[in-house]
Design a protein around this motif. Structure first.
Motif, PDB file in Angstrom:
ATOM      1  N   LEU A 380       2.679   0.519  -0.582  1.00 17.93           N
ATOM      2  CA  LEU A 380       2.927   0.867   0.816  1.00 17.93           C
ATOM      3  C   LEU A 380       1.605   0.887   1.565  1.00 17.93           C
ATOM      4  O   LEU A 380       1.490   0.376   2.679  1.00 17.93           O
ATOM      5  CB  LEU A 380       3.587   2.249   0.914  1.00 17.93           C
ATOM      6  N   PHE A 381       0.583   1.481   0.922  1.00 22.27           N
ATOM      7  CA  PHE A 381      -0.724   1.583   1.579  1.00 22.27           C
ATOM      8  C   PHE A 381      -1.354   0.209   1.747  1.00 22.27           C
ATOM      9  O   PHE A 381      -2.005  -0.068   2.743  1.00 22.27           O
ATOM     10  CB  PHE A 381      -1.669   2.485   0.777  1.00 22.27           C
ATOM     11  N   VAL A 382      -1.184  -0.629   0.726  1.00 22.91           N
ATOM     12  CA  VAL A 382      -1.779  -1.968   0.805  1.00 22.91           C
ATOM     13  C   VAL A 382      -1.196  -2.728   2.002  1.00 22.91           C
ATOM     14  O   VAL A 382      -1.926  -3.281   2.821  1.00 22.91           O
ATOM     15  CB  VAL A 382      -1.527  -2.757  -0.501  1.00 22.91           C
ATOM     16  N   ILE A 383       0.137  -2.715   2.101  1.00 26.28           N
ATOM     17  CA  ILE A 383       0.776  -3.478   3.173  1.00 26.28           C
ATOM     18  C   ILE A 383       0.436  -2.892   4.542  1.00 26.28           C
ATOM     19  O   ILE A 383       0.126  -3.616   5.493  1.00 26.28           O
ATOM     20  CB  ILE A 383       2.311  -3.535   2.950  1.00 26.28           C
ATOM     21  N   GLN A 384       0.438  -1.567   4.633  1.00 24.72           N
ATOM     22  CA  GLN A 384       0.055  -0.936   5.901  1.00 24.72           C
ATOM     23  C   GLN A 384      -1.398  -1.278   6.234  1.00 24.72           C
ATOM     24  O   GLN A 384      -1.744  -1.509   7.388  1.00 24.72           O
ATOM     25  CB  GLN A 384       0.259   0.587   5.810  1.00 24.72           C
ATOM     26  N   GLY A 385      -2.250  -1.350   5.213  1.00 24.30           N
ATOM     27  CA  GLY A 385      -3.657  -1.689   5.419  1.00 24.30           C
ATOM     28  C   GLY A 385      -3.819  -3.092   5.993  1.00 24.30           C
ATOM     29  O   GLY A 385      -4.642  -3.327   6.871  1.00 24.30           O
TER      30      GLY A 385
ATOM     31  N   PHE B 165     -20.949  18.762   4.456  1.00 23.07           N
ATOM     32  CA  PHE B 165     -19.830  18.265   3.637  1.00 23.07           C
ATOM     33  C   PHE B 165     -19.566  16.787   3.855  1.00 23.07           C
ATOM     34  O   PHE B 165     -19.158  16.079   2.945  1.00 23.07           O
ATOM     35  CB  PHE B 165     -18.564  19.078   3.916  1.00 23.07           C
ATOM     36  N   GLU B 166     -19.783  16.307   5.061  1.00 21.81           N
ATOM     37  CA  GLU B 166     -19.538  14.887   5.328  1.00 21.81           C
ATOM     38  C   GLU B 166     -20.391  14.004   4.421  1.00 21.81           C
ATOM     39  O   GLU B 166     -19.926  13.008   3.873  1.00 21.81           O
ATOM     40  CB  GLU B 166     -19.822  14.559   6.793  1.00 21.81           C
ATOM     41  N   ARG B 167     -21.681  14.422   4.285  1.00 25.68           N
ATOM     42  CA  ARG B 167     -22.582  13.640   3.438  1.00 25.68           C
ATOM     43  C   ARG B 167     -22.100  13.689   1.988  1.00 25.68           C
ATOM     44  O   ARG B 167     -22.097  12.693   1.274  1.00 25.68           O
ATOM     45  CB  ARG B 167     -24.010  14.188   3.550  1.00 25.68           C
ATOM     46  N   LEU B 168     -21.648  14.891   1.572  1.00 20.69           N
ATOM     47  CA  LEU B 168     -21.152  15.055   0.213  1.00 20.69           C
ATOM     48  C   LEU B 168     -19.943  14.165  -0.046  1.00 20.69           C
ATOM     49  O   LEU B 168     -19.858  13.480  -1.058  1.00 20.69           O
ATOM     50  CB  LEU B 168     -20.803  16.528  -0.025  1.00 20.69           C
ATOM     51  N   PHE B 169     -18.995  14.126   0.919  1.00 19.39           N
ATOM     52  CA  PHE B 169     -17.800  13.292   0.725  1.00 19.39           C
ATOM     53  C   PHE B 169     -18.172  11.820   0.630  1.00 19.39           C
ATOM     54  O   PHE B 169     -17.603  11.061  -0.151  1.00 19.39           O
ATOM     55  CB  PHE B 169     -16.796  13.511   1.865  1.00 19.39           C
ATOM     56  N   ALA B 170     -19.164  11.441   1.447  1.00 16.77           N
ATOM     57  CA  ALA B 170     -19.593  10.038   1.422  1.00 16.77           C
ATOM     58  C   ALA B 170     -20.207   9.681   0.069  1.00 16.77           C
ATOM     59  O   ALA B 170     -20.114   8.546  -0.394  1.00 16.77           O
ATOM     60  CB  ALA B 170     -20.591   9.775   2.540  1.00 16.77           C
ATOM     61  N   LEU B 171     -20.833  10.700  -0.565  1.00 14.00           N
ATOM     62  CA  LEU B 171     -21.478  10.457  -1.855  1.00 14.00           C
ATOM     63  C   LEU B 171     -20.495  10.481  -3.018  1.00 14.00           C
ATOM     64  O   LEU B 171     -20.457   9.569  -3.836  1.00 14.00           O
ATOM     65  CB  LEU B 171     -22.540  11.533  -2.116  1.00 14.00           C
ATOM     66  N   ILE B 172     -19.712  11.577  -3.097  1.00 12.66           N
ATOM     67  CA  ILE B 172     -18.910  11.783  -4.306  1.00 12.66           C
ATOM     68  C   ILE B 172     -17.467  12.165  -4.013  1.00 12.66           C
ATOM     69  O   ILE B 172     -16.728  12.552  -4.904  1.00 12.66           O
ATOM     70  CB  ILE B 172     -19.543  12.874  -5.211  1.00 12.66           C
ATOM     71  N   GLY B 173     -17.042  12.056  -2.760  1.00  8.35           N
ATOM     72  CA  GLY B 173     -15.684  12.456  -2.416  1.00  8.35           C
ATOM     73  C   GLY B 173     -14.641  11.577  -3.090  1.00  8.35           C
ATOM     74  O   GLY B 173     -14.939  10.457  -3.487  1.00  8.35           O
ATOM     75  N   SER B 174     -13.424  12.108  -3.210  1.00  8.26           N
ATOM     76  CA  SER B 174     -12.352  11.294  -3.787  1.00  8.26           C
ATOM     77  C   SER B 174     -11.888  10.328  -2.710  1.00  8.26           C
ATOM     78  O   SER B 174     -11.590  10.722  -1.597  1.00  8.26           O
ATOM     79  CB  SER B 174     -11.191  12.181  -4.224  1.00  8.26           C
ATOM     80  N   LYS B 175     -11.861   9.051  -3.079  1.00  6.54           N
ATOM     81  CA  LYS B 175     -11.416   8.070  -2.119  1.00  6.54           C
ATOM     82  C   LYS B 175      -9.908   8.185  -2.016  1.00  6.54           C
ATOM     83  O   LYS B 175      -9.220   8.183  -3.025  1.00  6.54           O
ATOM     84  CB  LYS B 175     -11.797   6.673  -2.605  1.00  6.54           C
ATOM     85  N   SER B 176      -9.402   8.295  -0.805  1.00  6.82           N
ATOM     86  CA  SER B 176      -7.953   8.413  -0.674  1.00  6.82           C
ATOM     87  C   SER B 176      -7.319   7.088  -1.077  1.00  6.82           C
ATOM     88  O   SER B 176      -7.958   6.032  -1.037  1.00  6.82           O
ATOM     89  CB  SER B 176      -7.589   8.728   0.769  1.00  6.82           C
ATOM     90  N   ALA B 177      -6.062   7.170  -1.485  1.00  9.20           N
ATOM     91  CA  ALA B 177      -5.362   5.953  -1.905  1.00  9.20           C
ATOM     92  C   ALA B 177      -5.304   4.966  -0.752  1.00  9.20           C
ATOM     93  O   ALA B 177      -5.341   3.753  -0.953  1.00  9.20           O
ATOM     94  CB  ALA B 177      -3.963   6.304  -2.374  1.00  9.20           C
ATOM     95  N   VAL B 178      -5.241   5.501   0.452  1.00  9.54           N
ATOM     96  CA  VAL B 178      -5.193   4.624   1.622  1.00  9.54           C
ATOM     97  C   VAL B 178      -6.494   3.830   1.720  1.00  9.54           C
ATOM     98  O   VAL B 178      -6.488   2.614   1.935  1.00  9.54           O
ATOM     99  CB  VAL B 178      -4.964   5.456   2.907  1.00  9.54           C
ATOM    100  N   GLU B 180      -8.470   3.209  -0.702  1.00 12.31           N
ATOM    101  CA  GLU B 180      -8.459   2.323  -1.867  1.00 12.31           C
ATOM    102  C   GLU B 180      -7.717   1.023  -1.541  1.00 12.31           C
ATOM    103  O   GLU B 180      -8.197  -0.080  -1.801  1.00 12.31           O
ATOM    104  CB  GLU B 180      -7.719   3.059  -2.995  1.00 12.31           C
ATOM    105  N   ALA B 181      -6.536   1.192  -0.952  1.00 12.00           N
ATOM    106  CA  ALA B 181      -5.716   0.036  -0.580  1.00 12.00           C
ATOM    107  C   ALA B 181      -6.440  -0.806   0.454  1.00 12.00           C
ATOM    108  O   ALA B 181      -6.448  -2.036   0.383  1.00 12.00           O
ATOM    109  CB  ALA B 181      -4.368   0.508  -0.034  1.00 12.00           C
ATOM    110  N   GLN B 182      -7.087  -0.115   1.408  1.00 14.02           N
ATOM    111  CA  GLN B 182      -7.828  -0.815   2.456  1.00 14.02           C
ATOM    112  C   GLN B 182      -8.896  -1.711   1.829  1.00 14.02           C
ATOM    113  O   GLN B 182      -9.091  -2.844   2.248  1.00 14.02           O
ATOM    114  CB  GLN B 182      -8.468   0.225   3.383  1.00 14.02           C
ATOM    115  N   GLU B 183      -9.571  -1.182   0.805  1.00 17.64           N
ATOM    116  CA  GLU B 183     -10.629  -1.957   0.166  1.00 17.64           C
ATOM    117  C   GLU B 183     -10.092  -3.216  -0.490  1.00 17.64           C
ATOM    118  O   GLU B 183     -10.693  -4.282  -0.421  1.00 17.64           O
ATOM    119  CB  GLU B 183     -11.329  -1.099  -0.892  1.00 17.64           C
ATOM    120  N   GLU B 184      -8.928  -3.064  -1.146  1.00 16.65           N
ATOM    121  CA  GLU B 184      -8.297  -4.216  -1.786  1.00 16.65           C
ATOM    122  C   GLU B 184      -7.998  -5.281  -0.728  1.00 16.65           C
ATOM    123  O   GLU B 184      -8.229  -6.468  -0.946  1.00 16.65           O
ATOM    124  CB  GLU B 184      -7.003  -3.749  -2.481  1.00 16.65           C
ATOM    125  N   VAL B 185      -7.505  -4.820   0.417  1.00  3.50           N
ATOM    126  CA  VAL B 185      -7.180  -5.758   1.493  1.00  3.50           C
ATOM    127  C   VAL B 185      -8.435  -6.459   1.990  1.00  3.50           C
ATOM    128  O   VAL B 185      -8.454  -7.691   2.165  1.00  3.50           O
ATOM    129  CB  VAL B 185      -6.489  -5.007   2.655  1.00  3.50           C
TER     130      VAL B 185
END
Lengths: 428, 202
Positions: A380-385, B165-178, B180-185
């Motif tokens: 879902l996230f991939v397609i929305q992306g 905290f912003e700097r911390l998230f940029a360094l070691i924060g958990s990447k949201s699945a969204v 993650e998907a964006q990166e694949e795209v």
């Protein structure tokens, strides 16, 4: 008691967002401290070495690399325009081409995310051009993409095979027919929706027999690769792992033939492959270690005794397992869900009398369902992306009919296990 | 420390590319092997063994790339629902556990390597590979990963103490699945753009 404590420990650790690989490792270390007199941590070095230098597991980076090369080979776009010519006369038009392209790409790719992303990027421009019902169109891409792990090759089947000691070629054989039936079910879903609401199906697309014939060769590269990879496994020329290596060389040849081979491209392929591989292997190290600990403290036997004590029938066990995955699938990342649960559920299912090949296909179908069920579904996230506009709920809405199709498929293999088992019995 | 991380990132990038190249070469060797096996019934021998080593080394060296790009999978059901201070603490905890577990792995991996060194072990195959070669590269990759994690933990802690905290998230924060998907795209789109570029060239 041990079982309850172990599961709760694992849940708390993974739930507090500790990296899954390390979280499973930590659970293993803790359980070992509490329940075993043997210092099992000592095996970590040998276990990691023997696991990661295991030839069978090289199939994982090989199939990942295969996909990364194919992505850059230019076959996806041409394949799509050819399928557009062949399938868009059906009510629902290009949505059938989406599903067909996903199935075809899935037959050379071992990953659902890669399939959805690749076909998604190619197809997305067509929504506005032909005025499709947007949610349903997006749904065909999200759902079609999941076929990537059901139609062999499949990275998930390799991981399942290695972790549960099940033959990967048998799993591949078993995946074909369900993959085909599910593709048809997805297409039927579109068909029914568009007969019910004809305006969802978009404008008519001009096609001609001339164009159809002219673009036919564009369907060949994936089919040839499929024939080489799968053919060499079934004719015993190569093992499932070797076949992946053959696929890489074949994909490289096609890329070179299309004039797209370059050093920069190879460098990107290598980097992307290793990053994904390391992530998967890290989880596998944690999981294998936890698996050893679970066995030494006798957790699986405890669970089986529990089943006997409550006199659960095989069907009840099956229902419980399906329910478990449907629930987990709504919020858990799919790969970690699979790796962290199959060491426990597979022995239970096998003990209840189910074949491990059949169970592997069931797991894959359940993971596919998880990938398109909200709120957490990676496809879902991939397609929305790719879409880059509007709300995620559109994709969720459009995928809902396909979740139903998947549930029907799951019911079908439960009622007629032969759908899965005939091919491995015939050829295996 | 930023410079140190840039150097670490460069080293892991090279490690990943070399690891990937090893896998690529392994796949070609396997193909040659299959061809020979079916044409003149001979094998080069050891192709599968070598690809096993390639996997061990590539995945050990890929671990650091994965942690630097925040690609290690975490389950963020709870994570996304808590205040940023707690989230930052969870990020530090996750990294600490990663260090704990992989220090153990590296420590015992070192034991495996030392054992091969003292007993001068060779693989039980026709190529008789001295095991210290692949195991040395493997344990070095694991050790490098732990060092990169320690560096990231130090940087994360400094950011935490500074309340950034912003700097911390940029360094070691958990990447949201969204994300993650964006990166694949982006990965796919980049690949397609590259193809078009190539096609435009005469």
């Amino acid at each position: 008691m041990t079982a309850a404590v172990s599961l709760i420990t694992l849940l708390i650790i993974l739930g507090s967002s500790i990296a899954v690989a390390a979280g499973m490792g930590l659970t293993g270390v803790l359980l070992n401290q509490f329940y075993s007199s043997m210092p099992m941590t000592r095996i970590l070095g040998e276990l990691t070495w023997s696991t990661t230098s295991n030839f069978i597991l090289t199939a994982i980076p090989f199939y990942i690399m295969f996909g990364e090369i194919l992505l850059r080979s230019g076959i996806a776009e041409r394949m799509y325009s050819s399928l557009m010519q062949w399938l868009s006369w059906l009510p629902g038009g290009l949505m059938h081409s989406n599903i067909g392209a996903c199935a075809l790409f899935g037959s050379v790719s071992g990953s659902s995310v890669a399939t959805a992303a690749t076909i998604g990027v190619v197809a997305m421009g067509e929504i506005d051009k032909h005025k499709y019902n947007e949610p349903l169109f997006l749904g065909t891409l999200a759902a079609g993409g999941t076929l990537g792990i059901l139609i062999p090759p499949s990275i998930n089947m390799i991981i399942y095979g290695v972790m549960t000691d099940t033959s990967v070629p048998k799993l591949y054989l078993a995946g074909f027919l369900p993959g085909f039936i599910l593709t048809v079910l997805f297409s039927l879903t579109v068909l029914i929706a568009c007969i019910w609401k004809p305006h969802w199906g978009g404008n008519k697309i001009e096609t001609s027999w001339e164009e159809r014939i002219r673009t036919l060769p564009d369907l060949l590269p994936p089919l040839v690769l499929l024939a080489i990879v799968i053919g060499s496994i079934f004719y015993g020329v190569a093992t499932a792992t070797e076949a992946a290596a053959v696929g890489i060389v074949g994909a490289l040849a096609i890329t070179a033939w299309r004039g797209r081979l370059s050093l920069a491209m190879l460098r990107d392929v290598c980097e992307a492959t290793v990053r994904t591989t390391a992530m998967v292997v890290a989880i596998l190290i944690g999981a294998f270690f936890l698996n050893v600990i679970i066995q030494t403290i006798g957790l699986t036997q405890q669970l089986s005794r529990l089943i006997t004590a409550y006199q659960l029938t095989p069907v009840q066990v099956l229902m419980a397992v399906i329910a478990l995955y449907l629930i987990l699938g709504t919020f858990m990342e799919e790969l970690s869900m699979m790796i962290s649960t199959i060491p426990i559920t597979t022995p239970l299912m096998v003990q209840a009398g189910y074949d491990s090949v059949w169970y592997g296909i069931l797991i894959v179908l359940l993971i596919q369902t998880a990938m398109i069920s909200p709120p957490f579904g990676i496809n879902l996230f991939v397609i929305q992306g790719i879409r880059g506009r509007g709300k995620l709920t559109d994709v969720e809405k459009g995928s809902a009919p396909f979740v139903i199709a998947l549930l029907i498929m799951i019911a079908m293999i439960c009622i007629w296990p032969e759908i899965v088992m005939w091919a491995p019995r015939m050829f295996g | 420390m930023q410079r140190l991380q840039a150097i670490a990132a460069e080293i892991s990038r090279v490690g990943a590319i070399v690891g990937g190249a090893m896998l690529l070469i392994a796949s070609i060797v396997i193909c040659i092997d299959i061809t020979l096996r079916y044409t003149i019934s001979k094998t080069l021998g050891g192709a599968d063994e070598l690809s096993g080593y390639a996997l061990a080394i590539a995945s050990a060296w890929g671990l650091s790339t994965a942690v630097l790009t925040r690609s290690h999978i975490r389950i963020d059901t709870v994570y996304v629902r808590v205040k940023s201070r707690v989230r930052a603490a969870l990020d530090l905890l996750s990294l600490a556990v990663l260090i704990f577990f992989f220090s153990l792995v590296t420590y015992y991996a070192w034991g495996v390597f030392k054992q091969s060194w003292t007993s001068d072990s060779h693989s039980l195959s026709e190529i008789q590979m001295p095991l210290i070669v692949p195991q040395g590269l493997w344990v070095a990759g694991l050790g490098f990963f732990v060092m990169v994690c320690v560096l990231l933990l130090a940087r994360g802690l400094t950011a935490f103490l500074a309340g950034d905290f912003e700097r911390l998230f940029a360094l070691i924060g958990s990447k949201s699945a969204v994300a993650e998907a964006q990166e694949e795209v982006i990965n796919v789109e980049k690949a397609f753009a590259q193809q078009r570029e190539q096609e435009r060239k005469p």
